[in-house]
Design a protein around this motif. Structure first.
Motif, PDB file in Angstrom:
ATOM      1  N   LEU A 205       0.827  -1.209   0.000  1.00 33.51           N
ATOM      2  CA  LEU A 205       0.000   0.000   0.000  1.00 33.51           C
ATOM      3  C   LEU A 205       0.859   1.255   0.000  1.00 33.51           C
ATOM      4  O   LEU A 205       0.526   2.254  -0.659  1.00 33.51           O
ATOM      5  N   SER A 206       1.962   1.205   0.716  1.00 35.18           N
ATOM      6  CA  SER A 206       2.874   2.355   0.743  1.00 35.18           C
ATOM      7  C   SER A 206       3.482   2.597  -0.634  1.00 35.18           C
ATOM      8  O   SER A 206       3.627   3.748  -1.064  1.00 35.18           O
ATOM      9  N   MET A 207       3.828   1.516  -1.341  1.00 40.68           N
ATOM     10  CA  MET A 207       4.386   1.657  -2.674  1.00 40.68           C
ATOM     11  C   MET A 207       3.350   2.236  -3.635  1.00 40.68           C
ATOM     12  O   MET A 207       3.680   3.062  -4.502  1.00 40.68           O
ATOM     13  N   MET A 208       2.103   1.827  -3.483  1.00 44.97           N
ATOM     14  CA  MET A 208       1.043   2.399  -4.299  1.00 44.97           C
ATOM     15  C   MET A 208       0.927   3.901  -4.060  1.00 44.97           C
ATOM     16  O   MET A 208       0.852   4.696  -5.009  1.00 44.97           O
ATOM     17  N   ALA A 209       0.908   4.290  -2.790  1.00 52.63           N
ATOM     18  CA  ALA A 209       0.801   5.710  -2.460  1.00 52.63           C
ATOM     19  C   ALA A 209       2.002   6.488  -2.976  1.00 52.63           C
ATOM     20  O   ALA A 209       1.861   7.589  -3.528  1.00 52.63           O
ATOM     21  N   LEU A 210       3.178   5.902  -2.821  1.00 52.11           N
ATOM     22  CA  LEU A 210       4.392   6.551  -3.313  1.00 52.11           C
ATOM     23  C   LEU A 210       4.349   6.695  -4.831  1.00 52.11           C
ATOM     24  O   LEU A 210       4.755   7.735  -5.378  1.00 52.11           O
ATOM     25  N   GLY A 211       3.851   5.671  -5.495  1.00 46.60           N
ATOM     26  CA  GLY A 211       3.746   5.734  -6.945  1.00 46.60           C
ATOM     27  C   GLY A 211       2.827   6.847  -7.418  1.00 46.60           C
ATOM     28  O   GLY A 211       3.134   7.559  -8.369  1.00 46.60           O
ATOM     29  N   VAL A 212       1.696   6.996  -6.746  1.00 47.04           N
ATOM     30  CA  VAL A 212       0.764   8.075  -7.098  1.00 47.04           C
ATOM     31  C   VAL A 212       1.411   9.439  -6.896  1.00 47.04           C
ATOM     32  O   VAL A 212       1.340  10.322  -7.763  1.00 47.04           O
ATOM     33  N   LEU A 213       2.071   9.621  -5.762  1.00 44.08           N
ATOM     34  CA  LEU A 213       2.703  10.905  -5.458  1.00 44.08           C
ATOM     35  C   LEU A 213       3.847  11.204  -6.444  1.00 44.08           C
ATOM     36  O   LEU A 213       3.977  12.339  -6.928  1.00 44.08           O
ATOM     37  N   LEU A 214       4.661  10.195  -6.739  1.00 45.69           N
ATOM     38  CA  LEU A 214       5.760  10.401  -7.678  1.00 45.69           C
ATOM     39  C   LEU A 214       5.250  10.718  -9.075  1.00 45.69           C
ATOM     40  O   LEU A 214       5.792  11.592  -9.756  1.00 45.69           O
ATOM     41  N   THR A 215       4.210  10.024  -9.493  1.00 47.33           N
ATOM     42  CA  THR A 215       3.652  10.271 -10.818  1.00 47.33           C
ATOM     43  C   THR A 215       3.100  11.680 -10.912  1.00 47.33           C
ATOM     44  O   THR A 215       3.334  12.398 -11.894  1.00 47.33           O
ATOM     45  N   MET A 216       2.393  12.121  -9.878  1.00 46.19           N
ATOM     46  CA  MET A 216       1.860  13.479  -9.866  1.00 46.19           C
ATOM     47  C   MET A 216       2.999  14.506  -9.909  1.00 46.19           C
ATOM     48  O   MET A 216       2.913  15.518 -10.620  1.00 46.19           O
ATOM     49  N   ALA A 217       4.060  14.233  -9.153  1.00 47.07           N
ATOM     50  CA  ALA A 217       5.181  15.176  -9.106  1.00 47.07           C
ATOM     51  C   ALA A 217       5.894  15.237 -10.459  1.00 47.07           C
ATOM     52  O   ALA A 217       6.250  16.313 -10.940  1.00 47.07           O
ATOM     53  N   ILE A 218       6.076  14.064 -11.099  1.00 50.44           N
ATOM     54  CA  ILE A 218       6.781  14.022 -12.374  1.00 50.44           C
ATOM     55  C   ILE A 218       5.971  14.757 -13.447  1.00 50.44           C
ATOM     56  O   ILE A 218       6.509  15.536 -14.249  1.00 50.44           O
ATOM     57  N   ILE A 219       4.655  14.525 -13.463  1.00 54.20           N
ATOM     58  CA  ILE A 219       3.792  15.212 -14.443  1.00 54.20           C
ATOM     59  C   ILE A 219       3.798  16.709 -14.181  1.00 54.20           C
ATOM     60  O   ILE A 219       3.881  17.523 -15.113  1.00 54.20           O
ATOM     61  N   ALA A 220       3.717  17.104 -12.908  1.00 54.55           N
ATOM     62  CA  ALA A 220       3.704  18.527 -12.568  1.00 54.55           C
ATOM     63  C   ALA A 220       5.000  19.228 -12.978  1.00 54.55           C
ATOM     64  O   ALA A 220       4.997  20.409 -13.344  1.00 54.55           O
ATOM     65  N   LEU A 221       6.108  18.464 -12.937  1.00 55.96           N
ATOM     66  CA  LEU A 221       7.398  19.036 -13.316  1.00 55.96           C
ATOM     67  C   LEU A 221       7.676  18.956 -14.810  1.00 55.96           C
ATOM     68  O   LEU A 221       8.757  19.332 -15.261  1.00 55.96           O
ATOM     69  N   GLY A 222       6.698  18.444 -15.528  1.00 58.10           N
ATOM     70  CA  GLY A 222       6.844  18.396 -16.978  1.00 58.10           C
ATOM     71  C   GLY A 222       7.410  17.110 -17.505  1.00 58.10           C
ATOM     72  O   GLY A 222       7.786  17.029 -18.671  1.00 58.10           O
ATOM     73  N   GLY A 223       7.531  16.068 -16.648  1.00 60.15           N
ATOM     74  CA  GLY A 223       8.096  14.805 -17.094  1.00 60.15           C
ATOM     75  C   GLY A 223       7.141  13.985 -17.914  1.00 60.15           C
ATOM     76  O   GLY A 223       5.969  14.283 -18.041  1.00 60.15           O
TER      77      GLY A 223
END
Length: 223
Positions: A205-223
């Motif tokens: 569950l922690s990896m799922m949450a981390l994945g969501v947060l990382l994906t949001m951060a990468i998209i927000a940064l233009g990745g």
């Protein structure tokens, strides 16, 4: 058995380590997921799903190749450093200087548990060795490991991008893609938790949450 074999054996074990496999899988998932998330909204037409799959696959092919090559670079650099240390210790006539050279390479976490007597025993074995190679070299397992890294990253594309080929309705395909990605992240986290001695469910569950947060951060940064 040559003096260079034990480090090579450790390299092979590290490649097959759960942490490495999970890391490469998550890297591939994040790359494909962020790419699909940013492109899907602008993609349309009958061939949209196929274009999405090929484009995401091309992205991970490139990153998989880069990661595999960098693994080889890191491997030979680490091995060359160990080899240089072994040669320096073998050629050093001052036993105390040889022990100091070994001490400098002991990690801070293990330093309190390794005495100078332990290092002196290692120094003597290195000094007495007659099988040190002239230079650090690649071995067959290094290339197999690099290939494995490449394959893991490429295969991680399909759970994310394949739904866009199967389903013509983009919102439905996007939803299924995200669900499959979260499921893969949970499996990775579960495996990592079991390896580390944590609760598999909590780690998943922690990896799922981390994945969501990382994906949001990468998209927000233009990745």
């Amino acid at each position: 058995m040559s003096a260079d074999e034990p480090p090579q054996a450790r390299e092979r074990e590290r490649v097959l380590d759960t942490v490495d496999r999970v890391s490469e899988m998550c890297f591939g998932l994040f790359m494909a997921l962020t790419f699909v998330g940013t492109v899907s909204a602008a993609t349309g037409g009958e061939d949209a799903g196929r274009k999405m799959l090929f484009t995401a696959l091309g992205c991970n092919l490139a990153w998989g190749l880069a990661d595999a090559v960098m693994y080889l670079v890191r491997t030979i650099a680490d091995r060359a450093r160990r080899h240089a240390l072994a040669l320096a210790v073998q050629r050093e006539r001052d036993a105390a200087a040889g022990v100091r050279a070994l001490r400098e390479r002991v990690s801070a976490a293990l330093d309190p548990f390794i005495s100078d007597a332990d290092l002196e025993a290692i120094r003597k074995r290195i000094a007495a060795s007659e099988t040190l190679p002239e230079r650090a070299r690649f071995v067959r397992a290094d290339f197999l490991a690099a290939l494995a890294i490449f394959i893991i990253i490429v295969l991680s594309t399909f759970p994310v991008a394949a739904p866009f080929v199967i389903f013509t309705h983009v919102p439905t395909a996007l939803l299924i893609s995200r669900v499959l990605t979260l499921a893969m992240l949970f499996i990775c986290g579960f495996a990592l938790g079991g390896y580390a001695g944590w609760s598999g469910w909590k780690a998943g569950l922690s990896m799922m949450a981390l994945g969501v947060l990382l994906t949001m951060a990468i998209i927000a940064l233009g990745g």
